[in-house]
Design a protein around this motif. Structure first.
Motif, PDB file in Angstrom:
ATOM      1  N   VAL A 142      43.494  19.059  28.281  1.00  0.00           N
ATOM      2  CA  VAL A 142      42.918  20.373  28.563  1.00  0.00           C
ATOM      3  C   VAL A 142      43.985  21.216  29.262  1.00  0.00           C
ATOM      4  CG1 VAL A 142      40.974  21.619  29.591  1.00  0.00           C
ATOM      5  CG2 VAL A 142      40.712  19.206  29.039  1.00  0.00           C
ATOM      6  N   PHE A 144      44.739  25.006  31.070  1.00  0.00           N
ATOM      7  CA  PHE A 144      44.242  26.300  31.561  1.00  0.00           C
ATOM      8  C   PHE A 144      45.433  27.159  31.938  1.00  0.00           C
ATOM      9  CE2 PHE A 144      40.803  23.340  32.849  1.00  0.00           C
ATOM     10  CZ  PHE A 144      39.752  23.932  32.156  1.00  0.00           C
ATOM     11  N   LEU A 199      43.465  27.671  27.590  1.00  0.00           N
ATOM     12  CA  LEU A 199      42.339  28.587  27.785  1.00  0.00           C
ATOM     13  C   LEU A 199      42.726  29.520  28.936  1.00  0.00           C
ATOM     14  CD1 LEU A 199      39.317  29.369  27.231  1.00  0.00           C
ATOM     15  CD2 LEU A 199      38.765  27.908  29.167  1.00  0.00           C
ATOM     16  N   ALA A 214      33.575  27.587  34.808  1.00  0.00           N
ATOM     17  CA  ALA A 214      34.176  27.822  33.481  1.00  0.00           C
ATOM     18  C   ALA A 214      35.109  26.659  33.123  1.00  0.00           C
ATOM     19  CB  ALA A 214      34.946  29.146  33.481  1.00  0.00           C
ATOM     20  N   MET A 215      35.848  26.169  34.106  1.00  0.00           N
ATOM     21  CA  MET A 215      36.762  25.051  33.865  1.00  0.00           C
ATOM     22  C   MET A 215      35.986  23.778  33.537  1.00  0.00           C
ATOM     23  SD  MET A 215      39.704  25.554  36.737  1.00  0.00           S
ATOM     24  CE  MET A 215      41.224  26.352  36.234  1.00  0.00           C
ATOM     25  N   ARG A 217      33.050  23.531  32.244  1.00  0.00           N
ATOM     26  CA  ARG A 217      32.459  23.660  30.896  1.00  0.00           C
ATOM     27  C   ARG A 217      33.488  23.270  29.844  1.00  0.00           C
ATOM     28  NH1 ARG A 217      29.844  28.222  32.867  1.00  0.00           N
ATOM     29  NH2 ARG A 217      31.479  29.629  32.194  1.00  0.00           N
ATOM     30  N   GLU A 218      34.722  23.737  30.032  1.00  0.00           N
ATOM     31  CA  GLU A 218      35.787  23.443  29.072  1.00  0.00           C
ATOM     32  C   GLU A 218      36.122  21.944  29.057  1.00  0.00           C
ATOM     33  OE1 GLU A 218      36.967  25.095  26.768  1.00  0.00           O
ATOM     34  OE2 GLU A 218      38.942  24.249  26.277  1.00  0.00           O
ATOM     35  N   ARG A 221      33.387  20.194  27.245  1.00  0.00           N
ATOM     36  CA  ARG A 221      33.487  20.481  25.810  1.00  0.00           C
ATOM     37  C   ARG A 221      34.557  19.591  25.166  1.00  0.00           C
ATOM     38  NH1 ARG A 221      35.892  23.393  22.125  1.00  0.00           N
ATOM     39  NH2 ARG A 221      37.617  24.041  23.447  1.00  0.00           N
ATOM     40  N   LYS A 222      35.691  19.462  25.844  1.00  0.00           N
ATOM     41  CA  LYS A 222      36.782  18.628  25.322  1.00  0.00           C
ATOM     42  C   LYS A 222      36.362  17.167  25.252  1.00  0.00           C
ATOM     43  CE  LYS A 222      40.049  21.138  24.018  1.00  0.00           C
ATOM     44  NZ  LYS A 222      41.269  21.688  24.492  1.00  0.00           N
TER      45      LYS A 222
END
Ligand code: DC
Length: 232
Positions: A142, A144, A199, A214-215, A217-218, A221-222
């Protein structure tokens, strides 16, 4: 069992990387690696040994001879330089200035990148810096890129310095942030660039909690897309 992830957080100074990477690591039970603190420790060691920041050869030798470690203590994460807790002294304006010069040395960067890879390779880590998603772990799970407007980052820095009792001016602090951005983006060795697959989160108008959510959630998702059967 699901393998633990490698999470990269890059971005300019003042975008909230340190705060967010600590919170994200805590939330996930991961180790937080502040790579800026590693460069700062090398700069402090250079200062103590009287090494000129433009002497690349001496810096390259120095960086191989120091030991940098992270320690999790009750009062937060500590940075050790050859066994000494330097978490406070590496944050002085003098060391900050010296760090931006020392971190431009290719030999220093090579050694730091090797160490960062060693520390992060098993996963379960959040690494925070400028070149994590592009150079250190280009295949991080991931990525960011945390940003905010220069005005907002300057304002945050101004508040921080004022809270410490320093008599700085808002306009000057914003101008300093802009100057540092320009130097970080223009330097020859590992300039600050955004990874294509990162992202981007613009924190200008967001609270810390909103960015953290927000982090998370990402990250979820990953995790779900790589291991759909074990997603919670
Ligand atoms: O994030 P920070 O302000 O603690 O970083 C200190 C300095 O180190 C800053 O000049 C940028 C540099 N740095 C770098 O070149 N590469 C990194 N991965 C982290 C920090």
């Amino acid at each position: 069992m699901q393998p633990e992830l490698i999470i990269a957080i890059d971005g300019p100074s003042g975008a909230g990387k340190s705060t967010l990477s600590k919170l994200l690591a805590r939330e996930l039970g991961y180790v937080n690696i502040d790579t800026g603190a590693m460069y700062r420790s090398v700069a402090l060691a250079a200062k103590r040994r009287g090494i000129d920041p433009i002497d690349e050869k001496a810096l390259a030798g120095l960086v191989r001879s120091v030991r940098i470690q992270f320690l999790r203590a009750s009062e937060g994460e500590r940075v050790l330089l050859d066994g000494e807790d330097v978490s406070g002294v590496i944050r002085t304006p003098e060391v900050s200035l010296l760090t931006s010069r020392v971190s431009a040395c290719a030999g220093v960067r090579r050694a730091m990148v090797d160490l960062q890879r060693e520390l992060g390779t098993r996963g379960g880590v959040v690494l925070e810096g400028r070149d994590i998603g592009t150079v250190v772990f280009p295949r991080a799970d991931v990525k960011f890129f945390l940003s905010a407007s220069a005005t907002e980052r300057g304002r945050r820095r101004y508040e921080e310095l004022r809270a410490k009792g320093l008599m700085v001016e808002l306009e000057q602090t914003i101008a300093d942030v802009e100057a540092r951005d320009a130097a970080d983006s223009a330097r020859e060795c590992a300039p600050l660039v955004q990874a294509e697959d990162a992202l981007v989160i613009d924190s200008t108008a967001l609270s810390i909690e909103e960015v953290l959510q927000a982090m998370l959630r990402e990250v979820r998702r990953k995790k779900e897309s790589s291991h759909p059967e074990s997603a919670a």
